[in-house]
Motif scaffolding. Structure first.
Motif, PDB file in Angstrom:
ATOM      1  N   TYR A   1     -10.568   4.938 -10.339  1.00  0.00           N
ATOM      2  CA  TYR A   1     -10.251   5.275  -8.950  1.00  0.00           C
ATOM      3  C   TYR A   1      -9.974   4.037  -8.103  1.00  0.00           C
ATOM      4  O   TYR A   1      -9.002   4.003  -7.341  1.00  0.00           O
ATOM      5  N   SER A   2     -10.792   2.995  -8.241  1.00  0.00           N
ATOM      6  CA  SER A   2     -10.613   1.813  -7.395  1.00  0.00           C
ATOM      7  C   SER A   2      -9.293   1.115  -7.698  1.00  0.00           C
ATOM      8  O   SER A   2      -8.573   0.692  -6.790  1.00  0.00           O
ATOM      9  N   ARG A   3      -8.948   0.982  -9.007  1.00  0.00           N
ATOM     10  CA  ARG A   3      -7.681   0.345  -9.375  1.00  0.00           C
ATOM     11  C   ARG A   3      -6.499   1.218  -8.956  1.00  0.00           C
ATOM     12  O   ARG A   3      -5.466   0.697  -8.513  1.00  0.00           O
ATOM     13  N   PHE A   4      -6.662   2.513  -9.030  1.00  0.00           N
ATOM     14  CA  PHE A   4      -5.632   3.449  -8.595  1.00  0.00           C
ATOM     15  C   PHE A   4      -5.338   3.242  -7.102  1.00  0.00           C
ATOM     16  O   PHE A   4      -4.176   3.178  -6.685  1.00  0.00           O
ATOM     17  N   CYS A   5      -6.390   3.109  -6.285  1.00  0.00           N
ATOM     18  CA  CYS A   5      -6.216   2.893  -4.839  1.00  0.00           C
ATOM     19  C   CYS A   5      -5.565   1.545  -4.559  1.00  0.00           C
ATOM     20  O   CYS A   5      -4.696   1.421  -3.683  1.00  0.00           O
ATOM     21  N   ASP A   6      -5.954   0.501  -5.328  1.00  0.00           N
ATOM     22  CA  ASP A   6      -5.348  -0.823  -5.140  1.00  0.00           C
ATOM     23  C   ASP A   6      -3.846  -0.782  -5.396  1.00  0.00           C
ATOM     24  O   ASP A   6      -3.054  -1.340  -4.635  1.00  0.00           O
ATOM     25  N   LEU A   7      -3.462  -0.134  -6.489  1.00  0.00           N
ATOM     26  CA  LEU A   7      -2.034  -0.062  -6.836  1.00  0.00           C
ATOM     27  C   LEU A   7      -1.259   0.744  -5.793  1.00  0.00           C
ATOM     28  O   LEU A   7      -0.115   0.408  -5.452  1.00  0.00           O
ATOM     29  N   PHE A   8      -1.877   1.809  -5.272  1.00  0.00           N
ATOM     30  CA  PHE A   8      -1.193   2.615  -4.260  1.00  0.00           C
ATOM     31  C   PHE A   8      -0.981   1.806  -2.976  1.00  0.00           C
ATOM     32  O   PHE A   8       0.099   1.834  -2.378  1.00  0.00           O
ATOM     33  N   ARG A   9      -2.009   1.068  -2.536  1.00  0.00           N
ATOM     34  CA  ARG A   9      -1.869   0.251  -1.333  1.00  0.00           C
ATOM     35  C   ARG A   9      -0.840  -0.856  -1.544  1.00  0.00           C
ATOM     36  O   ARG A   9      -0.096  -1.205  -0.621  1.00  0.00           O
ATOM     37  N   HIS A  10      -0.794  -1.404  -2.752  1.00  0.00           N
ATOM     38  CA  HIS A  10       0.209  -2.423  -3.049  1.00  0.00           C
ATOM     39  C   HIS A  10       1.621  -1.838  -2.925  1.00  0.00           C
ATOM     40  O   HIS A  10       2.534  -2.472  -2.381  1.00  0.00           O
ATOM     41  N   PHE A  11       1.806  -0.610  -3.403  1.00  0.00           N
ATOM     42  CA  PHE A  11       3.111   0.050  -3.265  1.00  0.00           C
ATOM     43  C   PHE A  11       3.427   0.294  -1.793  1.00  0.00           C
ATOM     44  O   PHE A  11       4.565   0.088  -1.350  1.00  0.00           O
ATOM     45  N   GLU A  12       2.438   0.738  -1.020  1.00  0.00           N
ATOM     46  CA  GLU A  12       2.667   1.012   0.404  1.00  0.00           C
ATOM     47  C   GLU A  12       3.109  -0.233   1.159  1.00  0.00           C
ATOM     48  O   GLU A  12       3.942  -0.154   2.069  1.00  0.00           O
TER      49      GLU A  12
END
Length: 514
Positions: free
Chosen positions: A117-128
């Motif tokens: 979950y934490s890595r998933f959120c990091d990657l999503f914020r990086h895309f944003e």
């Protein structure tokens, strides 16, 4: 997990420079404020990458980071685990009730060995962070529409005179999808401001939960950080559509960033593309603006691989509240105080209310056709709006009984009453009415004469009328003075004894002059 860096590329370059200059690890830690393990780890990575100081001049920060922190055998930086379609998740997150945890659970259901979950959120914020600023804001579908006027205007020429008049550009942007509406209007006044909102809602086919305007005077009477005062007509329009107005806070540009970006994009796509065209009417200009807005909404957002129109159709429209059965009819609200003559004034015309409300404060609601008066929330009067003719609109039911009897009098009735006494009195009444800008202003004088003449016989009344006409006495006070001083009787007496005066011995007579 790929190598993780805890210092910037500028710090890393400084570190390599210090090490090359002979500084010890302890000295580098003190100068840069880093932990000993961090310095040793980065020195080791530089040695493994074969880097020596000075670094090549064409080595960029991105290339340096790739050399030091990429996985062995993964030089291109490609991730080894399956990733979701981040662009589609951006749209999903705008839908009501959707959270990052829910999206991650759906992702792990499809890819059980996927990211935590934490890595998933990091990657999503990086895309944003790679998206345009207007798309990085967190707006829920159907929540807000941002409205404002463009600072630039559109020139429209009069085909008959060639005179050029500038029109305002109204722009509205939905928060979640960026779906845009724009139109030209002549002014930023309240009727044009509210009219643009009505057409905006019709264009969207639904109503968002909130309207976020800038602190435009037409919509916000008093801008305030804590308690802005909304224009009552604007608030009534919002109430008709079941939405609310939430003005952007003063000096808080982020509150209206969505519409600011929309305005800039609209200026490019509308004013930029139309700058070489000449328009001869507002309707012609709005037809061209509608075509430009269609291009804006069908423009492909590269990072999301979709259009504003598609986002609106799939994400925003289902979340909008339905439109009411009828469009809002513009109405202007004002406070007024009932005058001593039980009338209230609106735009130079006077409308009656029940006489019991003299000196009370009331609310006026004015549309193009109707003037309505409210007292403590209850409608007490309704009149057809006047644009010409008599300035007073009076409902007989609003008058005291004595005033209703007075209202039954007309100029013809007064003249008929004067004729019943004699031709001199009829002439006096006609002169009194003609001496006033409006005949009604002479009614009270005529009623006063009626009251005075009740005590006189017809001959005396005619004599008083003749005297008043002769000296131009056309007021109640002057006619009362003639009666009190018996000037009418004296005039009549002189006319009655005219032959005896002519035979007086002191008069030469007409024969003397022959």
């Amino acid at each position: 997990m790929p190598g993780k860096r805890t210092l910037t590329m500028r710090q890393l370059r400084h570190l390599l420079c210090l090490i090359h200059g002979g500084a010890s690890t302890r000295e580098v830690c003190r100068i840069l404020g880093l932990a000993r393990s961090t310095v040793q780890d980065n020195v080791r990575r530089a040695a493994e990458a074969g880097l020596r100081w000075p670094l090549p001049g064409d080595l960029t920060d991105d290339a340096l980071e790739q050399l030091l922190f990429s996985r062995p055998g993964n030089k291109t930086g490609a991730r080894l685990r399956a990733e979701p379609d981040w662009a589609s998740l951006v749209g999903e997150l705008k839908k009501p009730g959707v959270t990052m945890m829910l999206l991650w659970e759906e992702y792990r259901a499809v890819h059980p060995d996927g990211y935590g979950y934490s890595r998933f959120c990091d990657l999503f914020r990086h895309f944003e962070r790679r998206l345009a600023p207007s798309m990085r804001q967190d707006h829920v579908a159907g929540d807000k529409v941002f409205v404002d006027y463009s600072g630039k205007k559109l020139a429209i020429a009069d085909p008959a005179t060639g005179e050029v008049r500038e029109a305002e550009i109204f722009v509205a942007v939905l928060g979640a999808s960026g779906y845009t509406f724009a139109e030209a209007s002549w002014t930023q006044t309240l009727p044009d401001w509210i009219g643009s909102h009505v057409r905006m809602f019709r264009f969207f086919g639904g109503v968002p939960r909130l309207i976020v305007p800038d602190n435009l005077k037409a919509g916000v009477n008093r801008a305030s950080f804590y308690d802005p005062e909304i224009n009552r007509s604007y608030a009534m329009m919002a109430s008709h559509y079941g939405t609310a107005v939430l003005p952007a806070r003063p000096r808080r540009p982020k509150d209206k960033a969505k519409v600011e970006n929309g305005v800039r994009f609209a200026q490019t796509c509308i004013l930029g593309r139309l700058r070489k065209r000449t328009f001869f009417s507002l309707a012609e200009a709005n037809a061209a603006i509608a075509e430009a807005v269609e291009r804006i909404n069908d423009h492909l957002i590269r990072r999301l691989a979709t259009t504003r129109h598609e986002l609106f159709r799939t994400v925003e429209l289902p979340a909008l509240a339905p439109l009411p059965s009828e469009d809002y009819e513009f109405a202007e609200w004002r406070f007024a105080r009932v005058s001593i003559d039980y009338h209230v004034e609106f735009d130079g015309y006077f409308y009656s209310v029940p006489h019991e409300l003299i000196r009370e404060q009331v609310d006026l609601r004015a549309t193009a056709r109707i003037i309505e008066v409210f007292h403590r929330g209850r409608r007490i009067a309704s009149h057809q709006r006047r644009y010409g003719g008599r300035r007073h609109g009076t409902d007989p039911d609003h008058m005291p009984s004595s005033h209703r009897r007075y209202a039954e009098w007309t100029p013809d009735r007064f003249r008929r009453w004067g004729a019943s006494i004699g031709p001199g009195t009829e002439g006096l009444i006609t002169a009194i009415l003609a001496a006033r800008p409006h005949p009604e202003q002479g009614f009270r004088s005529c009623l006063g004469v009626l009251r005075l003449y009740k005590e006189l016989d017809l001959v005396t009344a005619e004599a008083v009328s003749a005297r008043a006409l002769a000296i131009g006495a056309l007021t109640y006070k002057s006619i009362a003075s003639i009666i009190a001083n018996r000037l009418g009787n004296k005039a009549a007496g002189r006319r009655g004894h005219q032959p005896a005066v002519e035979q007086h011995a002191n008069l030469r007579g007409p024969s003397y002059f022959h």
